[in-house]
Write a protein that holds these residues in place. Structure first.
Motif, PDB file in Angstrom:
ATOM      1  N   UNK A 272      53.707  -8.960  31.148  1.00  0.00           N
ATOM      2  CA  UNK A 272      52.255  -9.626  29.982  1.00  0.00           C
ATOM      3  C   UNK A 272      51.691 -10.300  31.134  1.00  0.00           C
ATOM      4  N   UNK A 273      51.266 -10.251  32.472  1.00  0.00           N
ATOM      5  CA  UNK A 273      50.093 -11.003  32.791  1.00  0.00           C
ATOM      6  C   UNK A 273      48.727  -9.915  32.543  1.00  0.00           C
ATOM      7  N   UNK A 280      53.015  -8.828  40.766  1.00  0.00           N
ATOM      8  CA  UNK A 280      53.595  -9.847  39.185  1.00  0.00           C
ATOM      9  C   UNK A 280      54.290  -8.680  38.944  1.00  0.00           C
ATOM     10  N   UNK A 281      53.134  -7.933  38.187  1.00  0.00           N
ATOM     11  CA  UNK A 281      53.408  -7.127  37.011  1.00  0.00           C
ATOM     12  C   UNK A 281      54.716  -6.183  37.620  1.00  0.00           C
ATOM     13  N   UNK A 282      54.693  -5.787  39.000  1.00  0.00           N
ATOM     14  CA  UNK A 282      56.100  -4.748  38.993  1.00  0.00           C
ATOM     15  C   UNK A 282      57.018  -5.907  39.073  1.00  0.00           C
ATOM     16  N   UNK A 286      60.017  -5.169  36.489  1.00  0.00           N
ATOM     17  CA  UNK A 286      61.363  -3.958  37.367  1.00  0.00           C
ATOM     18  C   UNK A 286      62.542  -5.368  36.516  1.00  0.00           C
ATOM     19  N   UNK A 287      62.046  -5.971  36.223  1.00  0.00           N
ATOM     20  CA  UNK A 287      62.738  -7.493  35.369  1.00  0.00           C
ATOM     21  C   UNK A 287      63.266  -6.226  34.104  1.00  0.00           C
ATOM     22  N   UNK A 288      61.867  -5.440  33.250  1.00  0.00           N
ATOM     23  CA  UNK A 288      62.453  -5.285  32.640  1.00  0.00           C
ATOM     24  C   UNK A 288      64.081  -3.777  32.859  1.00  0.00           C
ATOM     25  N   UNK A 289      63.607  -2.955  33.886  1.00  0.00           N
ATOM     26  CA  UNK A 289      64.650  -1.954  34.029  1.00  0.00           C
ATOM     27  C   UNK A 289      66.065  -3.065  34.204  1.00  0.00           C
TER      28      UNK A 289
END
Length: 296
Positions: A272-273, A280-282, A286-289
C-alpha cells in the motif's frame, strides 16, 4: 505516503567539503547514489560510503548505528555497514554522519524469486547469530519487534486499502499469530527492516554478500525479522531459510507463527505504499501471493 522531503540540502559538494575538513586522509570524489526516506547515500572514492541523515527523525537512528553496529559486526558472518569514521555537524549541516565500507553487490530485488535459495540459506545463518539477547540499553523501536497487539491499528488501516486482496484471509492469519503467546524474557537484537531491498547478493550468484540499512536496529521479538520468509522467498526458499535458522529458531517455535502475522503487517505496508518505487511494491505483491496460499 510519499517519501518526505529532505529537511536540509545535501549535495556532493557539501559531502566533499565535510570529508575534506574532518577526514582529509579519506578525501576523494563523491557521487550520490540514493536519497532514501531517512538518509542520503554517497559513494566516496572506490571503497567507501557516506551516510547522512536527511531528516531530524533519522539523526537518532544513525546514532544507534554508530554505537552498536561495530560491536555487532564482529560476530556476524556477512559484511554490514559498520562505521569506520564518524563525521560531526559542520558547514551548516546539523547532524552526525558516518563513513562506512562500500559493500559490493546487487539488491536481492534483482534476483528472480525462484533463484533465491542460496540467499535463503545464507540469511538464516546470518539472522540466527544476530538474534542474541540484547543489553537493557539497546535501542527501542516502537514499530518493530513489539508484541503483535501493537500492530493492530496499522493492520486495520492497511486492510482497508482498496488494493488489498482478501482482507478477511489476511486478518485470520494475523489473528492466529496474535493468539500464540508473545515472546517472554529479554529482547533480542533485530535488524528491524529485513527485506529484499536491504539484502545484497553477488553480481553473478545469489549468495548473500551484505546486509545493509540498520537504521531500525532494535531489541525485541525476532519474529518481525523472520517475516522476511514471506517477503523474500517462495515456499521452497522459505523451507531452506527455516532449516538454516533452525539452530536458533526451531521449526516448531511459536516465533514462526508470529512471524507470519508480522509478514501480513509488513507485506501490506509494501503493498500500500504511495510512491513510485515499483521494487518495493513488488515485495508487497509477492508477500500477498505467498500469504494467501497459506491456511490460517
Amino acid at each position: 505516503m510519499d517519501a518526505p522531503e529532505a529537511e536540509v540540502p545535501i549535495d556532493e559538494s557539501l559531502i566533499e567539503r565535510l570529508v575534506a575538513a574532518q577526514h582529509p586522509d579519506l578525501a576523494g570524489p563523491v557521487r550520490i547514489v540514493d536519497n532514501g526516506w531517512d538518509n542520503t547515500i554517497a559513494r566516496l572514492g572506490d571503497d567507501r560510503c557516506v551516510r547522512m541523515p536527511r531528516r531530524a527523525v533519522a539523526a537518532p537512528l544513525i546514532e544507534h548505528e554508530i554505537r552498536w553496529l561495530p560491536r555487532l559486526a564482529s560476530r556476524l558472518n556477512v559484511p554490514v555497514p559498520a562505521a569506520q569514521r564518524v563525521g560531526e555537524p559542520g558547514l551548516g549541516y546539523p547532524w552526525r554522519w558516518v563513513i562506512c565500507p562500500w559493500l559490493e553487490g546487487r539488491a536481492l530485488t534483482e534476483v528472480p524469486i525462484a533463484k533465491r535459495g542460496d540467499t535463503a540459506r545464507d540469511l538464516g545463518r546470518f539472522l540466527g547469530p544476530l538474534h542474541r539477547i540484547a543489553p537493557d540499553d539497546a535501542p527501542h523501536n516502537p514499530v518493530r519487534g513489539t508484541p503483535l497487539a501493537a500492530t493492530a491499528p496499522r493492520l486495520e488501516q492497511r486492510l482497508a486499502h482498496p488494493g488489498v486482496p482478501d482482507p478477511a484471509h489476511l486478518r485470520r492469519l494475523w489473528e492466529v499469530g496474535f493468539s500464540v503467546p508473545p515472546q517472554t524474557g529479554r529482547g533480542r537484537w533485530l535488524h528491524g527492516d529485513v527485506h529484499p531491498g536491504n539484502l545484497l547478493v553477488g553480481e553473478d550468484d545469489a549468495r548473500l554478500a551484505a546486509v545493509i540499512d540498520f537504521g531500525d536496529l532494535t531489541a525485541g521479538d525476532p519474529a518481525s525479522d523472520l517475516a522476511v520468509a514471506w517477503l523474500a522467498f517462495d515456499a521452497e526458499g522459505r523451507a531452506a531459510f527455516r532449516e538454516a535458522a533452525a539452530p536458533w529458531h526451531p521449526p516448531r517455535a511459536r516465533a514462526w507463527v508470529r512471524a507470519r502475522a508480522w509478514a501480513v503487517v509488513l507485506g501490506l505496508a509494501f503493498l500500500t505504499r504511495n510512491d513510485d518505487d515499483s521494487r518495493m511494491h513488488a515485495i508487497g505483491v509477492h508477500a500477498m501471493d505467498e500469504l494467501l496460499a497459506e491456511t490460517p
